[in-house]
Design an enzyme around this catalytic site. Sequence first.
Site, short mmCIF file in Angstrom:
data_model
loop_
_atom_site.label_atom_id
_atom_site.label_comp_id
_atom_site.label_asym_id
_atom_site.label_seq_id
_atom_site.Cartn_x
_atom_site.Cartn_y
_atom_site.Cartn_z
N TYR A 20 11.01 64.87 115.61
CA TYR A 20 11.15 63.74 114.69
C TYR A 20 9.77 63.34 114.18
O TYR A 20 8.85 63.15 114.96
CB TYR A 20 11.79 62.56 115.43
CG TYR A 20 11.94 61.30 114.59
CD1 TYR A 20 12.82 61.26 113.51
CD2 TYR A 20 11.20 60.15 114.89
CE1 TYR A 20 12.96 60.10 112.75
CE2 TYR A 20 11.34 58.99 114.14
CZ TYR A 20 12.21 58.97 113.06
OH TYR A 20 12.35 57.83 112.31
N ASP A 30 1.84 65.87 115.98
CA ASP A 30 2.36 64.51 115.82
C ASP A 30 2.37 63.87 117.20
O ASP A 30 3.27 64.09 117.99
CB ASP A 30 3.76 64.57 115.20
CG ASP A 30 4.35 63.18 115.00
OD1 ASP A 30 3.80 62.22 115.57
OD2 ASP A 30 5.38 63.08 114.30
N LYS A 40 1.95 53.99 117.70
CA LYS A 40 2.56 53.38 118.89
C LYS A 40 1.53 52.85 119.89
O LYS A 40 0.94 51.82 119.68
CB LYS A 40 3.54 54.36 119.53
CG LYS A 40 4.70 54.72 118.55
CD LYS A 40 5.93 55.15 119.24
CE LYS A 40 6.96 55.70 118.28
NZ LYS A 40 8.24 55.08 118.28
C1 LIG Z 1 6.82 61.82 117.14
C2 LIG Z 1 7.08 60.72 116.13
N1 LIG Z 1 6.61 60.83 114.89
C3 LIG Z 1 6.79 59.88 113.97
C4 LIG Z 1 7.49 58.73 114.27
C5 LIG Z 1 7.69 57.68 113.23
O1 LIG Z 1 6.88 56.58 113.53
P1 LIG Z 1 7.25 55.12 112.96
O2 LIG Z 1 8.53 54.73 113.61
O3 LIG Z 1 6.08 54.28 113.38
O4 LIG Z 1 7.35 55.25 111.50
C6 LIG Z 1 8.02 58.57 115.54
C7 LIG Z 1 8.79 57.37 115.90
O5 LIG Z 1 9.43 57.29 116.92
C8 LIG Z 1 7.81 59.59 116.51
O6 LIG Z 1 8.29 59.50 117.75
#
Ligand SMILES: Cc1ncc(COP(=O)(O)O)c(C=O)c1O
Length: 434
Positions: free
Chosen positions: A144, A246, A274
């Site tokens: 994700y 990521d 986060k």
């Molecule tokens: C691995 C990863 N990338 C991107 C995101 C997206 O981040 P945001 O919710 O701050 O837009 C998340 C959100 O859970 C994530 O876990």
Amino acid sequence: MMPSYDRSIALYEETRRHLAGGVSSNVRYASVPVPLFFARGEGARLYDEDGNVHIDYILGNGPAILGHAPPAVCAAVAETLSLGQVFAGQHVRELELSRRLTALLPGADLVRYASSGTEAVQMALRLVRAFTGRTKVIKFEGHYHGWVDSVYVSVRPSGNEAGPAEAPVAVSDTPGAAPGAIADMVICGWNDLDHLRRAFETHPGDIAGVIMEPMMVNGGVILPKPGYLEGAKALCAQHGAVLIFDEVITGFRLGLTGAQGRFGVVPDLTIFAKAVAAGFPMALVAGRRDIMEIMQTQGVMHGGTYNGNVQSMAAAIATLDILTADRGALYPAMEARGTRLMHGLGALAAKHGVKLHVTGVPTMFQTMFIASVPANWRESSLLDRDRAMAFSAALQAQGVRVNQRCAWFLSAAHDDAAIDETLAAADRAFTMLV
Ligand SMILES: Cc1ncc(COP(=O)(O)O)c(C=O)c1O
């Protein structure tokens, strides 16, 4: 006695009259009996509007690495409130944080801030396309990278629409996505170097970059196989593609330098968010100078009204102060408590005759109702969802909050007493399962 959620139910019904679907993120539907209303959080605990206390292992889906309302971070932010919030200009906290992050993170020659992980991912993708002059990006099933059209693809693909495992089809996971948005995403199975090699060979000279969660979390908490990350990096180098980790969820959680520090593989670009600001909205891309600087030298557009706002910068600096104190001494302490929790949950499952695998690392793991430990999304999708949801609901009834996939985030505020309380609650929850 089972807890009552009457006030949350009433508030949710009323909220739905004003707020679309009653929530601000679809992820929050995943809660029983309704999305719960919380009055406040403190340390490892959340207090809901019905007066129930939850030992919280969701932690806002990851950010609250120091627990809820960490006093030093709150104080640092409070100190800045009267200075202003957004200047559409520079300020010294932005400089201070950038200096600290580039010193701390391997491979972070330069950083650039955003306000959410989703946005920062988009910045990284634009950078790799501009840098390489190519368009295609390899993305893995089950990973994700935010909710926007271009990446909300093959996140939880199911059944026939996803195609055969060795040649997956890109599947948009939401109605309403622009059909063309995923045209340049090449979908691959994760943790399989042969598959990645084939993807490069199928699109010779066309792959701008590879984006992955270096430890898969969102599609099941799964470790990279030994040598996988190194192999992916080598393939990217061989084919002139940029490797993007990521680390929105693993950053500052798997250790001070995230999954890349833990597994010893430094990518070209990394997205953090986060935990970096302990709950305040903040994200960043960090990476190689020659790639990052094309925002200025080639005018690769990146903007955002709230980027680098005073409070988020102050929160991140105060968070780093705590995380880096005594050379990151907080991490081994968290790991020790997390290890005890992982082992304790495994032992309780065995005691109750429940087939369960505890996967991941001590600060981020999953209790999986599955026959064998999965290596990728196709395998983790075989987990018994009904049983996971039943366990999550049973834990909630016993005062422990995990998500419906039974993923667990640990914070520095989960002390030994909280772990003991959690294991006692889990013991009771297991009896509700069988
Ligand atoms: C691995 C990863 N990338 C991107 C995101 C997206 O981040 P945001 O919710 O701050 O837009 C998340 C959100 O859970 C994530 O876990």
